[in-house]
Design a protein around this motif. Structure first.
Motif, PDB file in Angstrom:
ATOM      1  N   LEU A 120      -0.860  -0.204   5.162  1.00  0.00           N
ATOM      2  CA  LEU A 120      -1.543  -0.256   3.876  1.00  0.00           C
ATOM      3  C   LEU A 120      -0.538  -0.276   2.727  1.00  0.00           C
ATOM      4  O   LEU A 120      -0.676  -1.048   1.777  1.00  0.00           O
ATOM      5  N   ALA A 121       0.485   0.574   2.808  1.00  0.00           N
ATOM      6  CA  ALA A 121       1.477   0.663   1.735  1.00  0.00           C
ATOM      7  C   ALA A 121       2.333  -0.599   1.657  1.00  0.00           C
ATOM      8  O   ALA A 121       2.584  -1.132   0.571  1.00  0.00           O
ATOM      9  N   ASN A 127       2.752 -10.262   1.625  1.00  0.00           N
ATOM     10  CA  ASN A 127       1.558 -10.942   2.118  1.00  0.00           C
ATOM     11  C   ASN A 127       1.076 -10.307   3.417  1.00  0.00           C
ATOM     12  O   ASN A 127       1.871  -9.862   4.234  1.00  0.00           O
ATOM     13  N   ASN A 128      -0.230 -10.261   3.602  1.00  0.00           N
ATOM     14  CA  ASN A 128      -0.812  -9.565   4.747  1.00  0.00           C
ATOM     15  C   ASN A 128      -0.383 -10.131   6.101  1.00  0.00           C
ATOM     16  O   ASN A 128      -0.219  -9.379   7.064  1.00  0.00           O
ATOM     17  N   ILE A 129      -0.227 -11.445   6.190  1.00  0.00           N
ATOM     18  CA  ILE A 129       0.029 -12.085   7.484  1.00  0.00           C
ATOM     19  C   ILE A 129       1.319 -11.591   8.133  1.00  0.00           C
ATOM     20  O   ILE A 129       1.303 -11.146   9.288  1.00  0.00           O
ATOM     21  N   PRO A 130       2.470 -11.647   7.449  1.00  0.00           N
ATOM     22  CA  PRO A 130       3.685 -11.143   8.097  1.00  0.00           C
ATOM     23  C   PRO A 130       3.634  -9.650   8.403  1.00  0.00           C
ATOM     24  O   PRO A 130       4.215  -9.202   9.397  1.00  0.00           O
ATOM     25  N   ALA A 160      -6.596  -2.586   7.477  1.00  0.00           N
ATOM     26  CA  ALA A 160      -5.653  -1.810   6.671  1.00  0.00           C
ATOM     27  C   ALA A 160      -4.783  -2.737   5.820  1.00  0.00           C
ATOM     28  O   ALA A 160      -4.487  -2.440   4.652  1.00  0.00           O
ATOM     29  N   ALA A 161      -4.371  -3.869   6.397  1.00  0.00           N
ATOM     30  CA  ALA A 161      -3.568  -4.834   5.646  1.00  0.00           C
ATOM     31  C   ALA A 161      -4.373  -5.424   4.487  1.00  0.00           C
ATOM     32  O   ALA A 161      -3.854  -5.600   3.371  1.00  0.00           O
TER      33      ALA A 161
END
Length: 207
Positions: A120-121, A127-130, A160-161
């Motif tokens: 989350l942090a 970016n969420n993907i990596p 969470a991402a």
């Protein structure tokens, strides 16, 4: 000025194209890239013959439809993907994730929650993907260690991402696109942490 019947026709054709696009995405027989470019070409041709606007101005001209490729928000998202991939290659976050696992020891939900909070942090600034790619092996290891179904830890990882990405301007591509649209309208742009307070409330509830 276009008549109401023409507007209705344009609206229904547009919705039909959107539905067909989702159907092709779900079908998966044609690559996403080909479908996306094909739909863009169809929209360019369609709105050339059926322009949307007033006083002879086409608000969906080819220039406007193609302007997204030069959108600063898109370039920023691509740059964040490059940064994220660099962190994957160097293994910086792998070290952090392994330390978390070692510190939490054999405590099942403490280990999982610690990793999710870290995701989350981190996703607030990447970016969420990596981020998800980096932590998938960690969650797989946790699932095996505690004899859990993979879905029980992978779905929370993805969520969470997403929740972390909502907390800053660059954490989500959607936030960047909305900010870019504001600039295009001549409105005041968002600051980096304008999303943080409502984002943290939603992230806390989601976690």
């Amino acid at each position: 000025m276009q008549s109401i019947s023409t507007h209705t026709f344009v609206m229904w054709i547009t919705f039909s194209i959107i539905r067909a696009t989702f159907a092709l995405y779900a079908w998966e027989r044609i690559s996403i890239e080909v479908v996306s470019l094909g739909v863009l070409c169809v929209l360019i041709v369609f709105f050339t013959f059926f322009p949307v606007g007033m006083l002879g101005v086409n608000n969906l001209s080819p220039e406007i439809l193609l302007s997204g490729f030069a959108n600063p928000a898109l370039i920023t998202v691509l740059a964040l993907l490059v940064v994220g991939q660099g962190m994957v290659r160097t293994g910086v976050l792998d070290v952090v994730a392994r330390i978390i696992m070692d510190k939490c020891g054999g405590h099942e939900w403490l280990s999982i929650m610690a990793v999710l909070v870290t995701v989350l942090a981190v996703s607030a600034f990447l970016n969420n993907i990596p981020v998800v790619v980096i932590f998938i092996p960690i969650m797989q290891a946790l699932a095996e260690r505690f004899d859990l179904p993979g879905s029980k830890v992978m779905m929370p990882l993805s969520l969470a991402a997403i929740l972390g990405g909502m907390t800053t301007l660059i954490g989500s591509g959607s936030n960047l696109l909305v900010n870019s649209a504001l600039l295009g309208m001549g409105e005041k742009e968002f600051t980096f942490f304008d999303f943080t307070i409502p984002g943290l409330v939603l992230a806390g509830a989601g976690m």
